[in-house]
Every structure is written in C-alpha cells, then in structure tokens.
Write a protein that holds these residues in place. Structure first.
Motif, mmCIF file in Angstrom:
data_model
loop_
_atom_site.group_PDB
_atom_site.id
_atom_site.type_symbol
_atom_site.label_atom_id
_atom_site.label_comp_id
_atom_site.label_asym_id
_atom_site.label_seq_id
_atom_site.Cartn_x
_atom_site.Cartn_y
_atom_site.Cartn_z
ATOM 1 N N GLY A 163 0.314 1.820 -3.572
ATOM 2 C CA GLY A 163 -1.713 2.132 -2.766
ATOM 3 C C GLY A 163 -2.297 1.498 -3.011
ATOM 4 O O GLY A 163 -3.732 1.408 -2.816
ATOM 5 N N LYS A 164 -1.580 0.272 -3.564
ATOM 6 C CA LYS A 164 -2.573 -0.602 -2.866
ATOM 7 C C LYS A 164 -1.710 -2.159 -2.590
ATOM 8 O O LYS A 164 -0.870 -2.255 -3.036
ATOM 9 C CB LYS A 164 -3.602 -1.672 -4.404
ATOM 10 C CG LYS A 164 -3.252 -0.827 -5.467
ATOM 11 C CD LYS A 164 -3.978 -1.156 -6.843
ATOM 12 C CE LYS A 164 -3.085 -1.491 -8.041
ATOM 13 N NZ LYS A 164 -3.563 -1.883 -9.759
ATOM 14 N N ASP A 172 -4.970 -0.285 5.892
ATOM 15 C CA ASP A 172 -5.647 0.406 4.905
ATOM 16 C C ASP A 172 -6.778 -0.358 3.798
ATOM 17 O O ASP A 172 -6.514 -0.451 3.278
ATOM 18 C CB ASP A 172 -5.719 1.654 4.372
ATOM 19 C CG ASP A 172 -7.502 2.195 3.243
ATOM 20 O OD1 ASP A 172 -8.370 2.224 3.905
ATOM 21 O OD2 ASP A 172 -6.974 3.625 3.391
ATOM 22 N N TRP A 173 -7.582 -1.009 4.586
ATOM 23 C CA TRP A 173 -8.530 -2.702 4.175
ATOM 24 C C TRP A 173 -9.193 -2.025 2.451
ATOM 25 O O TRP A 173 -9.022 -2.544 1.816
ATOM 26 C CB TRP A 173 -8.632 -3.388 5.030
ATOM 27 C CG TRP A 173 -8.518 -3.875 5.863
ATOM 28 C CD1 TRP A 173 -8.122 -4.067 7.353
ATOM 29 C CD2 TRP A 173 -7.659 -5.044 5.909
ATOM 30 N NE1 TRP A 173 -7.017 -4.487 8.428
ATOM 31 C CE2 TRP A 173 -7.164 -5.738 6.877
ATOM 32 C CE3 TRP A 173 -7.451 -5.842 4.317
ATOM 33 C CZ2 TRP A 173 -6.616 -6.807 7.223
ATOM 34 C CZ3 TRP A 173 -7.117 -7.474 4.750
ATOM 35 C CH2 TRP A 173 -5.818 -8.148 5.709
ATOM 36 N N SER A 174 -9.503 -0.955 2.870
ATOM 37 C CA SER A 174 -10.183 -0.437 1.359
ATOM 38 C C SER A 174 -9.243 -0.073 -0.215
ATOM 39 O O SER A 174 -10.031 -0.266 -1.390
ATOM 40 C CB SER A 174 -10.793 0.865 1.408
ATOM 41 O OG SER A 174 -9.605 1.942 1.733
ATOM 42 N N LYS A 175 -7.860 -0.393 0.501
ATOM 43 C CA LYS A 175 -7.123 -0.425 -0.527
ATOM 44 C C LYS A 175 -6.668 -1.954 -0.839
ATOM 45 O O LYS A 175 -5.607 -2.202 -1.488
ATOM 46 C CB LYS A 175 -6.022 0.696 -0.425
ATOM 47 C CG LYS A 175 -6.352 1.985 -0.541
ATOM 48 C CD LYS A 175 -4.902 2.994 0.290
ATOM 49 C CE LYS A 175 -5.344 4.505 0.229
ATOM 50 N NZ LYS A 175 -4.819 5.185 0.926
ATOM 51 N N SER A 228 -3.214 -6.578 -3.341
ATOM 52 C CA SER A 228 -3.383 -8.011 -3.905
ATOM 53 C C SER A 228 -3.268 -9.211 -2.913
ATOM 54 O O SER A 228 -2.149 -9.128 -3.326
ATOM 55 C CB SER A 228 -4.113 -8.146 -5.018
ATOM 56 O OG SER A 228 -3.939 -7.375 -6.150
ATOM 57 N N ILE A 244 1.076 -1.110 -0.461
ATOM 58 C CA ILE A 244 0.248 0.426 -0.124
ATOM 59 C C ILE A 244 0.888 1.076 0.191
ATOM 60 O O ILE A 244 0.263 1.892 -0.692
ATOM 61 C CB ILE A 244 -0.608 0.223 1.263
ATOM 62 C CG1 ILE A 244 -2.440 -1.182 0.730
ATOM 63 C CG2 ILE A 244 -1.693 1.364 1.774
ATOM 64 C CD1 ILE A 244 -2.749 -1.164 2.014
ATOM 65 N N LYS A 250 -14.687 -3.209 4.540
ATOM 66 C CA LYS A 250 -13.788 -2.485 3.878
ATOM 67 C C LYS A 250 -12.860 -2.955 2.339
ATOM 68 O O LYS A 250 -12.726 -2.584 1.831
ATOM 69 C CB LYS A 250 -12.662 -1.851 4.682
ATOM 70 C CG LYS A 250 -13.500 -0.974 5.853
ATOM 71 C CD LYS A 250 -12.844 -0.632 7.032
ATOM 72 C CE LYS A 250 -13.664 -0.024 8.168
ATOM 73 N NZ LYS A 250 -12.524 0.672 8.907
ATOM 74 N N THR A 263 -12.500 -5.028 -0.692
ATOM 75 C CA THR A 263 -13.050 -5.874 -1.662
ATOM 76 C C THR A 263 -12.641 -7.149 -1.878
ATOM 77 O O THR A 263 -11.249 -7.562 -2.032
ATOM 78 C CB THR A 263 -11.364 -5.170 -3.242
ATOM 79 O OG1 THR A 263 -12.491 -3.412 -3.040
ATOM 80 C CG2 THR A 263 -13.053 -5.255 -4.259
ATOM 81 N N THR A 271 -7.574 -5.954 -2.171
ATOM 82 C CA THR A 271 -8.760 -6.637 -2.987
ATOM 83 C C THR A 271 -8.371 -8.097 -2.535
ATOM 84 O O THR A 271 -7.285 -8.363 -2.643
ATOM 85 C CB THR A 271 -8.274 -6.381 -4.556
ATOM 86 O OG1 THR A 271 -8.671 -5.359 -4.510
ATOM 87 C CG2 THR A 271 -9.330 -7.546 -5.473
#
Length: 250
Positions: free
Chosen positions: A38-39, A64-67, A41, A34, A102, A104, A69
């Motif tokens: 920024g993310k 930040d679990w919103s980021k 998987s 992250i 949160k 995905t 998948t």
C-alpha cells in the motif's frame, strides 16, 4: 556485509536510453511495493546523471504518487534553495513539481544548522523500508557525497561530510558553480550503510569521465578508497552504463 556478489551491469546506447531503463526499473519496484503493502519509499538523487532518469520517472504510468515517500540523497551545507546548484531546487523542479506535489518528499535543508538537519532527516528515514534507491557514481568513485576514504561503518542514516577536491572539481566542471572556490566544502549526505539498506539500487553512470570510477567500483576490491565498490556486497543492484563509461571494463 557478506562479501562480493554479482552486480547486474547493463550497457545502453546513450544517456536517454539509460534514463529510460533506470526509470522503468524503479517504476516497476514502486508499483509492486504499492500493490503489496500500500505504499513505497524511495531515494532520489541529483546531478548530471539523473536528468533523464527523473524526467522518465515522473512520466511513468500507473504509479499512485500519493502513496510514495521520497528521501533526498544529499545537499550542500549553507546552500540557499534559490542557488542554481541547490539540490532541493533541482528536485523540486524535476521531481516534486512535475508530480503536482502528490509525492511526499523530505528534502535536506542544511542552510543553517547542518548537524541538526542530519539528525532530523535521520530520524525521519529510520522508520522507512526503502524500496528503491536511485543514485550515481562520482568521478572519484563517491556514492552520494561519501568521498574517499568513505565511512563504511557509521550506522547514522545521514552525516555531515567534507568534500574532497576531486568531488568539488566535478561539481564545478559540470557547470553548477562559477569557480572552484564557490563550491561548498561540506554537505549533509546519506551514509553508505543507509544506502545499502535499500532493497534495490539503480545506479545510472554515463560519460567517459566516470570510466575509471566504474572500473574501480566493479573490478577492484571493496575498499573505502573507492566508496561505490561497496555495491559489490548488495544483493540487488543494477548498474546502467553507456559505452563511454563502460570503456575501461575488462
């Protein structure tokens, strides 16, 4: 595949310590991904080996679990989500809901058309670089539901596979089904090559019943008859054991 590498083997005192270690390792990878891009998987697994892992992972700080998948490792064909053995149900209860939705999460729904679902989820994961895969090893040395002899060659991310008797006996023995006849004969499973594309693999393998599988995976040759032996060819694997699952290692 580049030949054998050195698997990082760590022996913990018990299942709880193993779960804490697995979650800590994976959480650090997720945070770093992250920060850097920024993310993140990830791949999440189910079964008795993952109870403590998931409980500690969802409690990890500063993610930040919103980021994030998350992809589902495998699911039975024809399995209703309300069934106690449903892996979708398992992950909803132990992973998605504790994170308040949160994250995905892409579950496998193989209730009706398993082949179409394998194709759908394969397309979804194909666009993702997997930062960390959480998994275990079966009593028959399977990796995901890739039972021996496993297909080491298919490039498809997910496939419909047939479960062997040893695998089905394990699912019954762990208490997921009332009898062996109730255990499904097929599943949609992530393929060996897709698992091996993960940048980091955390394998959590407690219990004496896994000791022979651990020995076959680590000390034998890389062989489709021992599917988890393929991790010997991955550059970044941590295998977490307890004293009983490590008992047959030289």
């Amino acid at each position: 595949m580049n030949g054998k590498l050195m698997v990082d083997i760590r022996i913990l005192n018990d299942k709880e310590a193993l779960g804490v270690a697995a979650a800590d390792l994976g959480a650090e990878v997720i945070r770093r991904a992250i920060t850097e891009k920024g993310k993140a998987s990830i791949i999440v697994a189910t079964g008795a080996s993952q109870f403590e892992v998931l409980r500690n992972l969802v409690a990890a700080k500063d993610i930040d679990w919103s980021k994030v998948t998350a992809f589902h490792l495998d699911e039975y064909v024809g399995m209703d989500i309300g069934h106690p053995a449903s892996f979708r149900k398992y992950l909803n209860e132990r992973f998605v809901e504790p994170l308040a939705g949160k994250v995905t999460f892409y579950p496998i729904d193989a209730e009706s058309d398993a082949h179409a679902e394998a194709e759908r989820i394969s397309k979804l994961i194909s666009g993702h670089e997997i930062d960390v895969c959480f998994a275990g090893i079966g009593e028959n040395c399977h990796l995901a539901f890739n039972d021996p002899p496993a297909d080491f060659e298919t490039e498809e991310p997910y496939n419909v596979v047939t479960l062997d008797e040893a695998c089905r006996k394990q699912q019954f023995g762990e208490g997921w089904f009332p009898d062996l006849a109730a255990v499904p004969e097929q599943a949609v499973s992530m393929s060996i090559r897709q698992i091996m594309k993960s940048k980091f693999i955390v394998l959590s393998v407690p219990d004496a019943r896994k000791a022979q599988a651990v020995k076959d995976a680590i000390e034998g040759e890389v062989d489709p008859r021992h599917p988890a032996s393929i991790v010997q060819e991955h550059p970044n694997v941590v295998l977490l054991l307890d004293p009983t699952s490590a008992s047959l290692l030289a």
